[in-house]
Write an enzyme that holds these catalytic residues in place. Sequence first.
Site, short mmCIF file in Angstrom:
data_model
loop_
_atom_site.label_atom_id
_atom_site.label_comp_id
_atom_site.label_asym_id
_atom_site.label_seq_id
_atom_site.Cartn_x
_atom_site.Cartn_y
_atom_site.Cartn_z
CB SER A 70 -0.76 -0.11 1.19
OG SER A 70 -2.06 1.02 1.13
CG ASP A 71 2.98 4.80 -1.19
OD1 ASP A 71 4.14 4.41 -0.67
OD2 ASP A 71 3.06 5.89 -2.10
CB SER A 72 -0.89 7.42 1.07
OG SER A 72 -2.04 6.64 1.64
#
Length: 194
Positions: A70-72
């Site tokens: 996951s990444d933002s």
Amino acid sequence: MIVLASQSGSRRAMLEAAGIPFRAQPAHIDERALEASLEGAAAAEVAVALATAKAQHVSRETSGAVVLGSDSLVSCGGRRFDKPASRENAAEHLRFFSGKVMELHSAAALVRDGEVLWAEAALAQLRVAELSDSFIAGYLDAEWPEVAACVGVFRIEGRGVQLFEAIDGDYFTILGMPLLKVQSALRRLGVLVR
């Protein structure tokens, strides 16, 4: 059980609260180099690429396991922002965000043995209030260094909520992972059963 390719406390807390069995194994990739190689790509595309790269990296060490990366990313006013490098950099980010709409792109990817099973991004739009220098200083007095690890320089579950006038997007996306989409994908893959 899945493997979470992250050291994010927020992402671990989301999975724990949802009752999704996992173990964490952080991915160590050069995020800035990958971002540089995607120069000109849309923020959502970059977030998906980073999430996928993290999951693929960990999947090489976890044969047969479903790995969640996951990444933002935050974009605002045509610029993309990373986590602040220092308290002064955090204050610069907040001054820039003041009175604007911050776009938060949170992506996730599921990978098994290097094969991408699913990857998707979600968008939250956060309207930042007008922030005075004195507010920013007081906010960072209370929240630094915890927000150093947060793209956008805020924790929505804490004082960070004070930064915003309006929010359009789901809570999990704002926390850093599109959990509802992840759960749906895990169900389709047979990892989660209803």
